[in-house]
Design an enzyme around this catalytic site. Sequence first.
Site, PDB file in Angstrom:
ATOM      1  N   HIS A 132       0.835  -1.200   0.000  1.00  0.00           N
ATOM      2  CA  HIS A 132       0.000   0.000   0.000  1.00  0.00           C
ATOM      3  C   HIS A 132       0.873   1.255   0.000  1.00  0.00           C
ATOM      4  O   HIS A 132       0.643   2.188  -0.787  1.00  0.00           O
ATOM      5  CB  HIS A 132      -0.904  -0.019   1.240  1.00  0.00           C
ATOM      6  CG  HIS A 132      -1.688   1.238   1.461  1.00  0.00           C
ATOM      7  ND1 HIS A 132      -3.029   1.339   1.166  1.00  0.00           N
ATOM      8  CD2 HIS A 132      -1.324   2.446   1.956  1.00  0.00           C
ATOM      9  CE1 HIS A 132      -3.456   2.562   1.469  1.00  0.00           C
ATOM     10  NE2 HIS A 132      -2.430   3.250   1.950  1.00  0.00           N
ATOM     11  N   GLU A 133       1.878   1.282   0.863  1.00  0.00           N
ATOM     12  CA  GLU A 133       2.729   2.465   0.956  1.00  0.00           C
ATOM     13  C   GLU A 133       3.593   2.620  -0.290  1.00  0.00           C
ATOM     14  O   GLU A 133       3.821   3.736  -0.770  1.00  0.00           O
ATOM     15  CB  GLU A 133       3.589   2.392   2.215  1.00  0.00           C
ATOM     16  CG  GLU A 133       2.793   2.384   3.508  1.00  0.00           C
ATOM     17  CD  GLU A 133       1.837   3.563   3.632  1.00  0.00           C
ATOM     18  OE1 GLU A 133       2.162   4.661   3.126  1.00  0.00           O
ATOM     19  OE2 GLU A 133       0.763   3.398   4.237  1.00  0.00           O
ATOM     20  N   HIS A 136       1.687   4.447  -3.052  1.00  0.00           N
ATOM     21  CA  HIS A 136       1.661   5.914  -2.978  1.00  0.00           C
ATOM     22  C   HIS A 136       2.860   6.515  -3.709  1.00  0.00           C
ATOM     23  O   HIS A 136       2.730   7.492  -4.452  1.00  0.00           O
ATOM     24  CB  HIS A 136       1.683   6.372  -1.521  1.00  0.00           C
ATOM     25  CG  HIS A 136       0.365   6.286  -0.828  1.00  0.00           C
ATOM     26  ND1 HIS A 136      -0.795   6.852  -1.330  1.00  0.00           N
ATOM     27  CD2 HIS A 136       0.013   5.721   0.361  1.00  0.00           C
ATOM     28  CE1 HIS A 136      -1.792   6.633  -0.492  1.00  0.00           C
ATOM     29  NE2 HIS A 136      -1.338   5.943   0.537  1.00  0.00           N
ATOM     30  N   GLU A 194      -5.897   6.867  -1.321  1.00  0.00           N
ATOM     31  CA  GLU A 194      -5.816   5.736  -0.406  1.00  0.00           C
ATOM     32  C   GLU A 194      -6.477   4.493  -1.000  1.00  0.00           C
ATOM     33  O   GLU A 194      -5.960   3.375  -0.883  1.00  0.00           O
ATOM     34  CB  GLU A 194      -6.461   6.092   0.937  1.00  0.00           C
ATOM     35  CG  GLU A 194      -5.777   7.222   1.692  1.00  0.00           C
ATOM     36  CD  GLU A 194      -4.362   6.888   2.123  1.00  0.00           C
ATOM     37  OE1 GLU A 194      -3.966   5.707   2.032  1.00  0.00           O
ATOM     38  OE2 GLU A 194      -3.649   7.808   2.541  1.00  0.00           O
TER      39      GLU A 194
END
Length: 265
Positions: A132-133, A136, A194
């Site tokens: 997920h990070e 970004h 997100e």
Amino acid sequence: MAGAQWSKKEEPAREGVDVGEQSRMAGLVPAEKVEGAAQQQYRQLLQQAAAKRMLAGPDHPQLKRVRAISQRLIPSAVVWNPRAKNWKWEVNVIGASAINAFCMPGGKIAVFTGILDKLQLTDDEVAMVVGHEMAHALREHARERMAKNTATQVGARIGGAVLASIFGVDPNVTDLLARGGANLLTLKFGRNDESEADLIGMEIAARAGYDPRAAVTLWKKMAQAAKGAPPEWLSTHPSGTSRIAEIERNLPRVMPLYERTLAKR
């Protein structure tokens, strides 16, 4: 005419999630400038953590674990951004109680022990967090956010105060790092960013051989942790119910990738 119809080859459908095109807003801010600022701020974060004896050493089991997982994710991650092949990826673990993790532009990753220990994350769930990070950074959400944010100095001062609360340092120290732009350590992303990171991160993890269904168990744990004071990490995230529903809708897109990877082992 019939021959002409067959002469044009159709592009094969892409396997995995569909999150649309990357925002053009990111192109308004030079990538090199953002990544340079990220490297500077990441170095300062590590120095602060080391000074407080909060930076995990090379033999720390949690650091070894997170680095091993991240190394499996990186080959699947770089396909989302051609420039990422040249990033100097770094992974560190910080001994702080915050339920938090991040990946700054250029592949600078930090995971807090709070998210690992308080949520008792499995390796599959750690992969979802790191993926997920990574997403970004790969989709350059920081560049996009900086382009949209005309009050970067205000955001930087707020970010400095947050870091000061974690490390007990003078906010002016972190303020100095952000004079040229937003404090990338505490930059807030929108809910669309997100949601996009959820799906891309899940695909990255699935391609690396981590069970994408762990994204559901991860966010159930996060929702449970948020019943008291919501973790800082959740402040701009979609609600637990909506994000889990979106993840479940996309599981059929990534499960075959996961199963194929397992079959090759």
